[in-house]
Motif scaffolding. Sequence first.
Motif, PDB file in Angstrom:
ATOM      1  N   THR A 251       6.699   7.054   0.495  1.00  0.00           N
ATOM      2  CA  THR A 251       5.407   6.387   0.649  1.00  0.00           C
ATOM      3  C   THR A 251       4.557   6.369  -0.616  1.00  0.00           C
ATOM      4  O   THR A 251       3.549   5.668  -0.651  1.00  0.00           O
ATOM      5  CB  THR A 251       4.594   7.055   1.770  1.00  0.00           C
ATOM      6  OG1 THR A 251       4.421   8.450   1.463  1.00  0.00           O
ATOM      7  CG2 THR A 251       5.296   6.905   3.114  1.00  0.00           C
ATOM      8  N   ASP A 252       4.917   7.121  -1.636  1.00  0.00           N
ATOM      9  CA  ASP A 252       4.091   7.111  -2.850  1.00  0.00           C
ATOM     10  C   ASP A 252       4.956   7.321  -4.079  1.00  0.00           C
ATOM     11  O   ASP A 252       5.420   6.382  -4.685  1.00  0.00           O
ATOM     12  CB  ASP A 252       2.987   8.156  -2.745  1.00  0.00           C
ATOM     13  CG  ASP A 252       1.945   8.001  -3.854  1.00  0.00           C
ATOM     14  OD1 ASP A 252       2.065   7.060  -4.658  1.00  0.00           O
ATOM     15  OD2 ASP A 252       1.017   8.809  -3.915  1.00  0.00           O
ATOM     16  N   GLN A 253       5.228   8.563  -4.446  1.00  0.00           N
ATOM     17  CA  GLN A 253       5.998   8.814  -5.662  1.00  0.00           C
ATOM     18  C   GLN A 253       7.257   9.606  -5.326  1.00  0.00           C
ATOM     19  O   GLN A 253       7.292  10.372  -4.375  1.00  0.00           O
ATOM     20  CB  GLN A 253       5.162   9.582  -6.680  1.00  0.00           C
ATOM     21  CG  GLN A 253       4.709  10.957  -6.207  1.00  0.00           C
ATOM     22  CD  GLN A 253       3.835  11.644  -7.232  1.00  0.00           C
ATOM     23  OE1 GLN A 253       3.367  11.046  -8.179  1.00  0.00           O
ATOM     24  NE2 GLN A 253       3.614  12.937  -7.038  1.00  0.00           N
TER      25      GLN A 253
ATOM     26  N   HIS B 150       0.849  -1.183   0.000  1.00  0.00           N
ATOM     27  CA  HIS B 150       0.000   0.000   0.000  1.00  0.00           C
ATOM     28  C   HIS B 150       0.892   1.242   0.000  1.00  0.00           C
ATOM     29  O   HIS B 150       2.058   1.178   0.390  1.00  0.00           O
ATOM     30  CB  HIS B 150      -0.926   0.013   1.220  1.00  0.00           C
ATOM     31  CG  HIS B 150      -0.196   0.120   2.531  1.00  0.00           C
ATOM     32  ND1 HIS B 150       0.516  -0.934   3.085  1.00  0.00           N
ATOM     33  CD2 HIS B 150      -0.058   1.155   3.398  1.00  0.00           C
ATOM     34  CE1 HIS B 150       1.049  -0.561   4.232  1.00  0.00           C
ATOM     35  NE2 HIS B 150       0.740   0.701   4.437  1.00  0.00           N
ATOM     36  N   PRO B 151       0.352   2.379  -0.442  1.00  0.00           N
ATOM     37  CA  PRO B 151       1.076   3.642  -0.319  1.00  0.00           C
ATOM     38  C   PRO B 151       0.823   4.244   1.050  1.00  0.00           C
ATOM     39  O   PRO B 151      -0.025   3.787   1.808  1.00  0.00           O
ATOM     40  CB  PRO B 151       0.459   4.504  -1.427  1.00  0.00           C
ATOM     41  CG  PRO B 151      -0.956   4.018  -1.482  1.00  0.00           C
ATOM     42  CD  PRO B 151      -0.908   2.536  -1.183  1.00  0.00           C
TER      43      PRO B 151
ATOM     44  N   ARG C  37       6.801   4.974  -8.572  1.00  0.00           N
ATOM     45  CA  ARG C  37       5.807   4.762  -7.523  1.00  0.00           C
ATOM     46  C   ARG C  37       6.346   3.765  -6.502  1.00  0.00           C
ATOM     47  O   ARG C  37       6.886   2.733  -6.862  1.00  0.00           O
ATOM     48  CB  ARG C  37       4.511   4.214  -8.119  1.00  0.00           C
ATOM     49  CG  ARG C  37       3.875   5.137  -9.144  1.00  0.00           C
ATOM     50  CD  ARG C  37       3.099   6.237  -8.489  1.00  0.00           C
ATOM     51  NE  ARG C  37       2.411   7.076  -9.458  1.00  0.00           N
ATOM     52  CZ  ARG C  37       1.662   8.117  -9.136  1.00  0.00           C
ATOM     53  NH1 ARG C  37       1.500   8.446  -7.872  1.00  0.00           N
ATOM     54  NH2 ARG C  37       1.068   8.843 -10.071  1.00  0.00           N
TER      55      ARG C  37
ATOM     56  N   ARG D  97       5.544   1.425  -2.992  1.00  0.00           N
ATOM     57  CA  ARG D  97       4.574   0.789  -2.109  1.00  0.00           C
ATOM     58  C   ARG D  97       5.358   0.020  -1.046  1.00  0.00           C
ATOM     59  O   ARG D  97       6.509  -0.338  -1.254  1.00  0.00           O
ATOM     60  CB  ARG D  97       3.662  -0.169  -2.887  1.00  0.00           C
ATOM     61  CG  ARG D  97       2.813   0.505  -3.961  1.00  0.00           C
ATOM     62  CD  ARG D  97       1.753   1.394  -3.354  1.00  0.00           C
ATOM     63  NE  ARG D  97       0.871   1.971  -4.352  1.00  0.00           N
ATOM     64  CZ  ARG D  97       1.056   3.153  -4.924  1.00  0.00           C
ATOM     65  NH1 ARG D  97       2.144   3.859  -4.624  1.00  0.00           N
ATOM     66  NH2 ARG D  97       0.193   3.618  -5.792  1.00  0.00           N
TER      67      ARG D  97
ATOM     68  N   PRO E  44       5.466  12.941   1.742  1.00  0.00           N
ATOM     69  CA  PRO E  44       5.531  11.618   1.094  1.00  0.00           C
ATOM     70  C   PRO E  44       6.647  10.763   1.678  1.00  0.00           C
ATOM     71  O   PRO E  44       7.283   9.978   0.966  1.00  0.00           O
ATOM     72  CB  PRO E  44       5.791  11.979  -0.368  1.00  0.00           C
ATOM     73  CG  PRO E  44       6.605  13.227  -0.296  1.00  0.00           C
ATOM     74  CD  PRO E  44       6.040  14.002   0.880  1.00  0.00           C
TER      75      PRO E  44
END
Length: 240
Positions: free
Chosen positions: A201-203, A144-145, A216, A218, A154
């Motif tokens: 955590t995401d990008q 998951h992000p 990306r 995860r 982030p």
Amino acid sequence: MTGPRATAPVDAAVDRLDWAALAAQLDSEGHALLPGWLGADAARALAQRLAAAATARVPLAALGLGRGEALGMDGPLPAPLGAWRAALYQPLAGIANRWNEALGLDGRYPAAPDDRLLGPRRAGPARWPCCLSRLGAGDEVLLHPGPAGDAGLPLRLVVLLSQPGQDFEGGDFVMTEQRPRMQSRPLVLPLRLGDAAIIATDQRPFQGSRGHYRVRMRHAIGRVRRGERIGLALDFPAAP
């Protein structure tokens, strides 16, 4: 590494970190390890203190995140988490702002965290400023992000509060990196009791031959085969 387990104040310990090296690790791998962030006794004591301070206990299955239990804390962070967040926020916001600039995003994060983002209307699993995970045999956390947008930077601090091989088996902390037109790349973080890591955590941007492009990230926790794995995730509230 000399982390906040030292006698010096947390902000001084954080200032002594090699932030150029940590930023380079985050740029290239999407994570940066902080071995020995806590001593063994301090890590176990923190796990007990946070479990006692939890204001909510939610099955991970109810969140669509796997099996196990999430213990959340709304409101002011228990010690020493508030001091960690205050000391780490500024250098992490600098990294996040540099990433936004590289990706051509307009938003910039402020120099200090915004505690208004932790108000009652934002309480709950998606907005907890910190979360303790307790995973028993057969439990796992799915990929998951982390928080996005006005939920926070982030970037996230994760800390392992139990010992692999002694308290539990399995339960590896896993990340995946998805680059455009490529298969996902798996990454396993070799955390031990008291170790921490800063993770994307995401990008995040990645420097390619034709400039930066977006990848990306995860993260997940592999299935625990025996015992109980206890981990902490600390987020950084901010609105770009």
